[in-house]
Structure formats: structure tokens, C-alpha cells
Scaffold this motif. Structure first.
Motif, PDB file in Angstrom:
ATOM      1  N   LEU A 261      63.958  -6.569  67.482  1.00  0.00           N
ATOM      2  CA  LEU A 261      62.859  -7.717  67.500  1.00  0.00           C
ATOM      3  C   LEU A 261      62.756  -8.392  68.836  1.00  0.00           C
ATOM      4  O   LEU A 261      61.365  -8.422  69.141  1.00  0.00           O
ATOM      5  N   ARG A 282      67.929 -10.162  68.129  1.00  0.00           N
ATOM      6  CA  ARG A 282      67.672 -10.352  66.723  1.00  0.00           C
ATOM      7  C   ARG A 282      67.049  -8.864  66.197  1.00  0.00           C
ATOM      8  O   ARG A 282      65.872  -8.390  67.218  1.00  0.00           O
ATOM      9  N   SER A 284      66.346  -6.092  62.914  1.00  0.00           N
ATOM     10  CA  SER A 284      65.998  -6.032  61.378  1.00  0.00           C
ATOM     11  C   SER A 284      66.661  -4.492  61.132  1.00  0.00           C
ATOM     12  O   SER A 284      66.811  -3.689  61.835  1.00  0.00           O
ATOM     13  N   PRO A 304      64.254  -4.430  54.604  1.00  0.00           N
ATOM     14  CA  PRO A 304      65.097  -4.881  55.640  1.00  0.00           C
ATOM     15  C   PRO A 304      65.202  -6.294  55.647  1.00  0.00           C
ATOM     16  O   PRO A 304      64.506  -7.165  55.325  1.00  0.00           O
ATOM     17  N   SER A 305      66.390  -6.564  56.439  1.00  0.00           N
ATOM     18  CA  SER A 305      66.632  -8.258  56.646  1.00  0.00           C
ATOM     19  C   SER A 305      66.823  -8.257  58.141  1.00  0.00           C
ATOM     20  O   SER A 305      67.062  -7.191  59.096  1.00  0.00           O
ATOM     21  N   GLU A 306      66.573  -9.645  58.348  1.00  0.00           N
ATOM     22  CA  GLU A 306      66.784  -9.990  60.084  1.00  0.00           C
ATOM     23  C   GLU A 306      68.049 -10.509  60.380  1.00  0.00           C
ATOM     24  O   GLU A 306      68.391 -11.376  59.588  1.00  0.00           O
TER      25      GLU A 306
END
Length: 330
Positions: A261, A282, A284, A304-306
Motif C-alpha cells: 500500500l 505498509r 495488506s 485482509p489486514s494491514e
């Protein structure tokens, strides 16, 4: 009066019983919380792992992507004051083995309190035999709090003592190859704290993003041979250890849909014939842990997680970039 005395006695016994029950729960919960907080399924296992050459014990500068501080490397072969990547320690990490100084001390304290309490129960003395009432229980909790504070102070002292003075003496020097404001299609750019004597080209950023995805894929497939082509032997050892730990739990961690990202350069430098670049990223991803036998998801999510981490890459002269260290951010 006999009736009042009997009532007071029953009330006192009930109070002590409740307090003992609370103490039991606390003694069981403390090591459990520590274990949960130190556990992380994805690549790196939630630990700061690897080596950053002579800057292993220096904090990477903050960037726009990672404005906070990077956590120290608590799994490393390097020794304070020694240049370059160190040799493996006989016990797999020495004093900072696996969870680091803080987790080791706190885990030992929690286990000690738990063991003492359970032994007291086994030998008929109650969870905290001899404490003799509510005030003593509060006294014990106060002592635990004081010990925790002392441990945290000792940890801070140890970290300051073993961090080179140059670690916080300011940002890296500006070199002739610095390209201020450089950005690429992948979302990489030079952050506010990024200036370095080693020039990083667009092709290097492409390599960093490619390694992010390829390492996640090799990890998910438990392809150790592939990891050897993507990371240093030290990092491969840590990742292999984590894979073996998952196998012992009869689970497998799967990461997918990895997408960068935002990313920027924290610092880049050269030591002899070896180049280093620490990059804040950063990204995801879908992170889930599955039962090996049934495929049932036991941890994680399909959503999805960041994640924001600092990855350090190393490149011997004429070779390709490899993952050398991985740090979480605060």
C-alpha cells in the motif's frame, strides 16, 4: 455473641475464598496474556528478527510510512559492537533468545508466581498459604507491580547500554545519490527521515516489493529451499524454526493477497562490499492459520489486514537483494 461471631467467621472465609479465586485467575492469566501477546502467525512470528550489519542495534529512522519507532531485533546472531552479520550462537540467540529479554523475564516471573501458588494448593496450604487475609493479598499484588516496574527499568537500562551512541544522534548523512521526493508506481518514495549515502534505484524498489510477495508465498508453502534464495541464512533459520513450531501445533499459516500500500526508504548504506537498505512498508494481506488435518481455520480471518513493518535487505556486491531483518513498528 456466638451468632454474630459465627456470621463474621463465615463472611471472612467467603471473602478469603473470593480473593483466592481472583488470585488464581490472575496467576493463570498473566502467563497466558504474555504468551498470546508474543504470538503472531505471519512471517517473522511477531518478533524483531535478523541483522542490519553494524546498525543491528541502532533504530532505523522514522518515515512517513512508519512514523513511530521500530522495535529492536530480539532474535539476532549479531553481538553489540560487532560489525556485519554475526555467526549463529550455540543456543540459538543467546541472552535475547526467541522472545527477548523482556518476555523472558516477565514469563519467568509469571511462571514463578504460578508455580508457587499451585504448589501451595497441592500441599494443602491454599493458593497463597500464610498470607492471612485480604490485606496480604493486596500486598502481594503490590509487590508484583513493583517487580514489574523494576524489570521494565532494567530492560530500558540494558537497551540504552547496548545501543551505540550514533543510533539516536540524528538522521543519516545526505549522499550525492539521494533523490528527494522519488516515487515509483509501487507506492515507494523517500520518507521525511530518508537520506542516505547509498543510492537506491527504481529497480531496487521493484525488487523490495517483489521480495515482499515472494517471501510471503514461500512461507505459506513452507518452501524452505525457496526461502534460501530470498533471505539470508540467519533469517531462513528463524523462519524454519517458526514453521517447525507450527508443525508441532499441527497448524499451517497461510498468507495471501499480499499488496503493498505504501513504502519509503528509512536508510541505505554500504559496508565494504555489502549494501544495506531498510525500508518501511505498509501492506495488506489475508492471514489465517489452518488445521493441517481438516483445513479448518483456527486463527486469523478471510478479511485482509494491514501491517506496517520495517524490512532490511542486504546485497553483496554484484548479487541480488535478500531479506536480512524484519522489525515491527510501534
Amino acid at each position: 455473641m456466638p451468632g454474630i461471631e459465627e456470621t463474621d467467621m463465615n463472611f471472612s472465609q467467603r471473602t478469603r475464598g473470593i480473593v483466592r479465586a481472583i488470585a488464581v485467575v490472575l496467576s493463570l492469566a498473566v502467563p497466558l496474556v504474555i504468551a498470546i501477546s508474543s504470538a503472531d502467525a505471519r512471517v517473522g512470528g511477531g518478533f524483531g528478527s535478523g541483522s542490519r550489519g553494524s546498525r543491528t542495534f541502532s533504530a532505523p529512522p522514522s518515515t512517513t510510512t512508519a512514523p513511530g519507532t521500530a522495535q529492536p531485533l530480539n532474535r539476532t546472531f549479531s553481538q553489540p559492537g560487532s560489525p556485519g552479520i554475526g555467526a549463529p550462537a550455540a543456543n540459538g540467540g543467546g541472552f535475547f533468545n526467541r522472545g527477548g529479554m523482556g518476555r523472558g523475564l516477565l514469563g519467568g516471573l509469571a511462571a514463578g508466581f504460578l508455580g508457587a501458588g499451585l504448589l501451595g494448593m497441592l500441599f494443602g496450604g491454599g493458593m497463597f498459604s500464610g498470607l492471612g487475609g485480604l490485606s496480604s493479598i493486596f500486598g502481594l499484588l503490590l509487590q508484583i507491580g513493583l517487580i514489574f516496574i523494576v524489570v521494565r527499568m532494567a530492560m530500558s537500562w540494558w537497551q540504552r547500554r547496548h545501543t551505540p551512541a550514533s543510533a539516536y544522534a540524528g538522521g543519516p548523512a545526505v549522499g550525492p545519490g539521494t533523490q528527494s521526493g522519488f516515487g515509483s508506481a509501487m507506492g515507494f518514495g523517500l520518507g521525511s527521515g530518508s537520506s542516505a549515502p547509498l543510492e537506491i534505484q527504481p529497480a531496487d524498489y521493484e525488487a523490495f516489493e517483489r521480495l515482499l510477495g515472494e517471501i510471503q508465498a514461500a512461507w505459506s508453502n513452507e518452501d524452505v529451499a525457496r526461502l534460501h534464495t530470498l533471505a539470508t541464512p540467519e533469517m531462513v533459520k528463524y523462519l524454519t524454526d517458526d514453521i517447525q513450531a507450527n508443525k508441532a501445533r499441527n497448524v499451517i499459516n497461510k498468507t495471501s493477497d499480499v499488496k503493498l500500500l505504501q513504502g519509503d526508504l528509512a536508510e541505505a548504506w554500504r559496508e565494504g562490499d555489502t549494501d544495506y537498505a531498510s525500508v518501511a512498508m505498509r501492506f495488506s494481506l489475508v492471514d489465517k492459520t489452518l488445521d493441517r488435518n481438516t483445513g479448518r481455520m483456527v486463527e486469523g480471518s478471510e478479511t485482509p489486514s494491514e501491517i506496517t513493518e520495517v524490512w532490511t535487505f542486504v546485497r553483496p556486491r554484484g548479487a541480488t537483494w535478500e531479506l536480512s531483518a524484519l522489525q515491527q513498528t510501534n
